[in-house]
Design a protein around this motif. Sequence first.
Motif, PDB file in Angstrom:
ATOM      1  N   GLU A  94       0.826  -1.208   0.000  1.00 47.88           N
ATOM      2  CA  GLU A  94       0.000   0.000   0.000  1.00 47.88           C
ATOM      3  C   GLU A  94       0.861   1.260   0.000  1.00 47.88           C
ATOM      4  O   GLU A  94       0.446   2.305  -0.481  1.00 47.88           O
ATOM      5  N   GLU A  95       2.059   1.140   0.546  1.00 54.41           N
ATOM      6  CA  GLU A  95       2.917   2.316   0.701  1.00 54.41           C
ATOM      7  C   GLU A  95       3.649   2.721  -0.569  1.00 54.41           C
ATOM      8  O   GLU A  95       4.257   3.783  -0.625  1.00 54.41           O
ATOM      9  N   ASN A  96       3.676   1.842  -1.560  1.00 57.97           N
ATOM     10  CA  ASN A  96       4.472   2.110  -2.766  1.00 57.97           C
ATOM     11  C   ASN A  96       3.592   2.138  -4.007  1.00 57.97           C
ATOM     12  O   ASN A  96       2.883   1.161  -4.288  1.00 57.97           O
ATOM     13  N   ASP A  97       3.678   3.224  -4.777  1.00 56.21           N
ATOM     14  CA  ASP A  97       2.859   3.339  -5.988  1.00 56.21           C
ATOM     15  C   ASP A  97       3.165   2.220  -6.975  1.00 56.21           C
ATOM     16  O   ASP A  97       2.280   1.662  -7.607  1.00 56.21           O
ATOM     17  N   GLU A  98       4.468   1.911  -7.094  1.00 51.91           N
ATOM     18  CA  GLU A  98       4.894   0.882  -8.048  1.00 51.91           C
ATOM     19  C   GLU A  98       5.292  -0.387  -7.298  1.00 51.91           C
ATOM     20  O   GLU A  98       5.531  -0.345  -6.100  1.00 51.91           O
ATOM     21  N   PRO A 148      10.098  -9.886 -12.771  1.00 51.32           N
ATOM     22  CA  PRO A 148       8.652 -10.160 -12.721  1.00 51.32           C
ATOM     23  C   PRO A 148       7.852  -9.107 -13.494  1.00 51.32           C
ATOM     24  O   PRO A 148       8.260  -7.938 -13.554  1.00 51.32           O
ATOM     25  N   SER A 149       6.751  -9.536 -14.087  1.00 53.68           N
ATOM     26  CA  SER A 149       5.938  -8.601 -14.880  1.00 53.68           C
ATOM     27  C   SER A 149       4.721  -8.152 -14.073  1.00 53.68           C
ATOM     28  O   SER A 149       4.423  -8.714 -13.013  1.00 53.68           O
ATOM     29  N   MET A 150       4.009  -7.158 -14.590  1.00 57.84           N
ATOM     30  CA  MET A 150       2.803  -6.686 -13.913  1.00 57.84           C
ATOM     31  C   MET A 150       1.768  -7.817 -13.818  1.00 57.84           C
ATOM     32  O   MET A 150       1.053  -7.933 -12.825  1.00 57.84           O
ATOM     33  N   LEU A 310      -7.150  -5.174 -12.373  1.00 53.06           N
ATOM     34  CA  LEU A 310      -6.664  -4.378 -13.505  1.00 53.06           C
ATOM     35  C   LEU A 310      -5.507  -3.484 -13.093  1.00 53.06           C
ATOM     36  O   LEU A 310      -4.715  -3.058 -13.914  1.00 53.06           O
ATOM     37  N   SER A 311      -5.440  -3.156 -11.796  1.00 52.83           N
ATOM     38  CA  SER A 311      -4.322  -2.318 -11.343  1.00 52.83           C
ATOM     39  C   SER A 311      -3.959  -2.658  -9.900  1.00 52.83           C
ATOM     40  O   SER A 311      -4.770  -3.238  -9.161  1.00 52.83           O
TER      41      SER A 311
END
Length: 334
Positions: A94-98, A148-150, A310-311
Motif C-alpha cells: 500500500e505504501e508504494n505506488d509501483e 517479474p511482470s505486472m 486491472l491495477s
Amino acid sequence: MQSYHVTTLNEFIIARQADFPYAKGELSRLLYAIGIAAKMVNKKINKAGLVDILGESGEVNVQGEEQKKLDVFADEQFISALKASGEVCGIATEENDETVLFDDDLSRDAKYLVCMDPLDGSSNIDVNVSVGTIFSIYRRLSDRGTKPSMDDFLQPGKAQVAAGYVIYGSSTMLVYTTGKGVNGFTLDPSLGEFCLSHPNICTPETGIIYSINEGNYRYFPEGVKKFIKYTQEENASTRRPWTSRYIGSLVADFHRNLLKGGIYLYPPTRKAPEGKLRLLYECNPIGFIAEQAGGKAVNGHENILEISPLSLHQRTPFYVGPVKMISVLQSLLD
Ligand code: AHM
Ligand code: MG
C-alpha cells in the motif's frame, strides 16, 4: 514440575510442509520471514506510546533522530525481511505506488511474490486501538530468473498460495492459511515466539454481529440500507436485533467476526464509489482466509477471489462473513 509443550509457528510451518509433497521449503522460509518481521513491527508498535514515533514521516524526535511514521517503518521492515529471505522476487504494498522488484540473483530466481498492507488502520495507533498487517502470496507466472511482470501481480485472489494477517491487539496474533484450513498463533512475549493458540479456525455458520461505518448510511446502495434495516429488526432466525460493532481497523473487525460470527461491510459510497478497500492486499487475503474458515467474501454479486485485477491499488466494495450472512445480504442487493 509439570512441563508443557507449545507448538511454535516455525515448528508448525515445517510440520505442514509435508502437506505439499514437492515443496522444497521455499514457502516455509517465506512465512518464517514474515513472522520475524511481524515481531519487529510488534515491538515498535508496543513502544508507540513511549517514544515519539507518532506523527508525520520525517519528523525529528527529541533525541534529534529521524523518526518514521509506523506505517513507513512496517513497510520497510517487511520489504527488507522478504528481500533477505531470498524467496520473493517482488512485492506490492500500500505504501508504494509501483511494485518493488528485488534484483539480486537469489531473489530474481525466487518463485513467489507478495502483496501486502504493512500496517492497516494505522490512524488507530495514535489512540491505542488495534491495527494489523495483511499479506498475500502468489506464485509468479513469468519465468524464474527474469524480471517479474505486472501480470505476475495482477492475478485473481483464487490463485493465492497463502495469505494471512497479523493483529496487533490486546495480544498479537498471526493467522494464516495455505489453502488447507486456517490457523492462529499468539505471540508469547516471554518466549518471543508465535505459539499455536487457535488451530483449525472455523467461523460460526452464522452470527448476529454486523460491522459497517454507518455514518455513511445516506450514501449506501439501497440493498445495503435494506440489509441494515433487516439487522435492526427482530427477525425470525435471531428474534432480536443484531449487534453493531465497528473498530475501523479491517483486521480487528474481521478477526472478531471470524471468531464470533459476523459480517463486515464496506460498500461503495459517494466519496468512494468503488468502495475504499484495496483488492490486492486487503480484500483478497481476507477473502481467502474467510473462505478457508467456511465463510465467503464478495463485492456484491461476484466472489472477491474471482475478480481479475486491472491495477495494483484497485479498490472494491467488500462484504465478508459466514456464507449464510452473505446470502441474506445478497438477497437484498439489487
Ligand atoms: P488504511 O489502509 O488507509 O488504513 O484504510 C483501511 C481501513 C480499514 O482498516 C478499515 O476497515 C477502513 O479503512 C475504515 O474506513 P472508514 O474510516 O471509512 O470506516
Ligand atoms: Mg489498509
